[in-house]
Design a protein around this motif. Sequence first.
Motif, mmCIF file in Angstrom:
data_model
loop_
_atom_site.group_PDB
_atom_site.id
_atom_site.type_symbol
_atom_site.label_atom_id
_atom_site.label_comp_id
_atom_site.label_asym_id
_atom_site.label_seq_id
_atom_site.Cartn_x
_atom_site.Cartn_y
_atom_site.Cartn_z
ATOM 1 N N GLY A 133 0.798 -1.226 0.000
ATOM 2 C CA GLY A 133 0.000 0.000 0.000
ATOM 3 C C GLY A 133 0.828 1.271 0.000
ATOM 4 N N LEU A 134 2.151 1.153 -0.061
ATOM 5 C CA LEU A 134 3.016 2.326 -0.136
ATOM 6 C C LEU A 134 2.800 3.040 -1.466
ATOM 7 C CD1 LEU A 134 6.328 0.769 1.239
ATOM 8 C CD2 LEU A 134 4.785 2.309 2.453
ATOM 9 N N ASP A 135 2.798 4.372 -1.409
ATOM 10 C CA ASP A 135 2.526 5.163 -2.613
ATOM 11 C C ASP A 135 3.772 5.440 -3.435
ATOM 12 O OD1 ASP A 135 -0.225 5.366 -2.103
ATOM 13 O OD2 ASP A 135 0.116 7.050 -0.728
ATOM 14 N N GLN A 136 4.903 5.703 -2.765
ATOM 15 C CA GLN A 136 6.107 6.112 -3.487
ATOM 16 C C GLN A 136 7.350 5.434 -2.934
ATOM 17 O OE1 GLN A 136 5.756 10.445 -3.077
ATOM 18 N NE2 GLN A 136 5.229 10.558 -5.253
ATOM 19 N N LYS A 167 5.069 3.090 -8.882
ATOM 20 C CA LYS A 167 5.289 3.714 -7.576
ATOM 21 C C LYS A 167 6.691 4.314 -7.444
ATOM 22 C CE LYS A 167 2.225 0.502 -5.108
ATOM 23 N NZ LYS A 167 2.121 -0.428 -3.949
ATOM 24 N N THR A 186 8.911 10.742 0.124
ATOM 25 C CA THR A 186 8.628 9.371 -0.299
ATOM 26 C C THR A 186 8.608 8.476 0.935
ATOM 27 O OG1 THR A 186 10.963 8.833 -0.643
ATOM 28 C CG2 THR A 186 9.745 9.676 -2.540
ATOM 29 N N ASP A 187 7.889 7.367 0.824
ATOM 30 C CA ASP A 187 7.746 6.475 1.975
ATOM 31 C C ASP A 187 9.048 5.762 2.309
ATOM 32 O OD1 ASP A 187 4.864 6.885 2.228
ATOM 33 O OD2 ASP A 187 4.712 5.766 0.349
#
Length: 255
Positions: A133-136, A167, A186-187
Amino acid sequence: MKYLVYILLALSLLINAGCNNQESTEEHELFISAASSLSDVLSKLGDAFESEHPNTTLTLNYGASGKLAQQIQQGAPVDLFLSADQKWMDNLSEQKMILRNTRANFTQNKLVLVSTDNANTPINNLTELSTSGLDQIALGNPESVPAGSYAKEVLTASGIWNDIKNKLVYAKDVRQVLTYVESGNTDIGFVYASDLKRSKLVTEVTKIDESLYGPINYPAAVMASSDTKEKAKAFIKFLQSDEAQSILAEYGFGS
């Protein structure tokens, strides 16, 4: 006649002494292009080298290894190139732009996946990146940044490159990746172990199996166009010394 010989000999000794003294006081400027991951440690290495060679000044230029190699190919005045991988040094070697007998590996690194200390990134292995589910996810541009190329190698070997391509956020060098993660833009991101040691704002997310990517060796070489070849060779020799290796280890480099 004998006195004339003595006079000529004395004059010869004086001339040689003058030349030697001029060589010992001659100022040298050494232009070094180095991978951005070396920016902190190279400053300290440079100070140590200059203290041993007081008439030599180092001018340091940092960037992605690919970009630096391209600058050299375009005529940038560089005496010494320190790359974060073999690929870009190979390119220069194929174009006969380095002195091949000066090329030497002087340190190593490892790839790590990091996030900010307060981020909630419960990832136990790399395959979970595609379902986390991480976006970046930040990494250096694989076309020019060795750390990005290694990261792509890892993600491809893990079978998730195609799943997470949308991503990915590409950075111009590995230090920009670290900045993206530190700032929370960023994540997570792929950086070097030396970057993890350098930063107090990030933490390791999960271990990366070293069998998923090739060895990260840093080669150095003197440029064929250099006007300061002997000093450049001396710096490579210094990089391999116990003193330099101790400094590199202090900054997270080495096996």
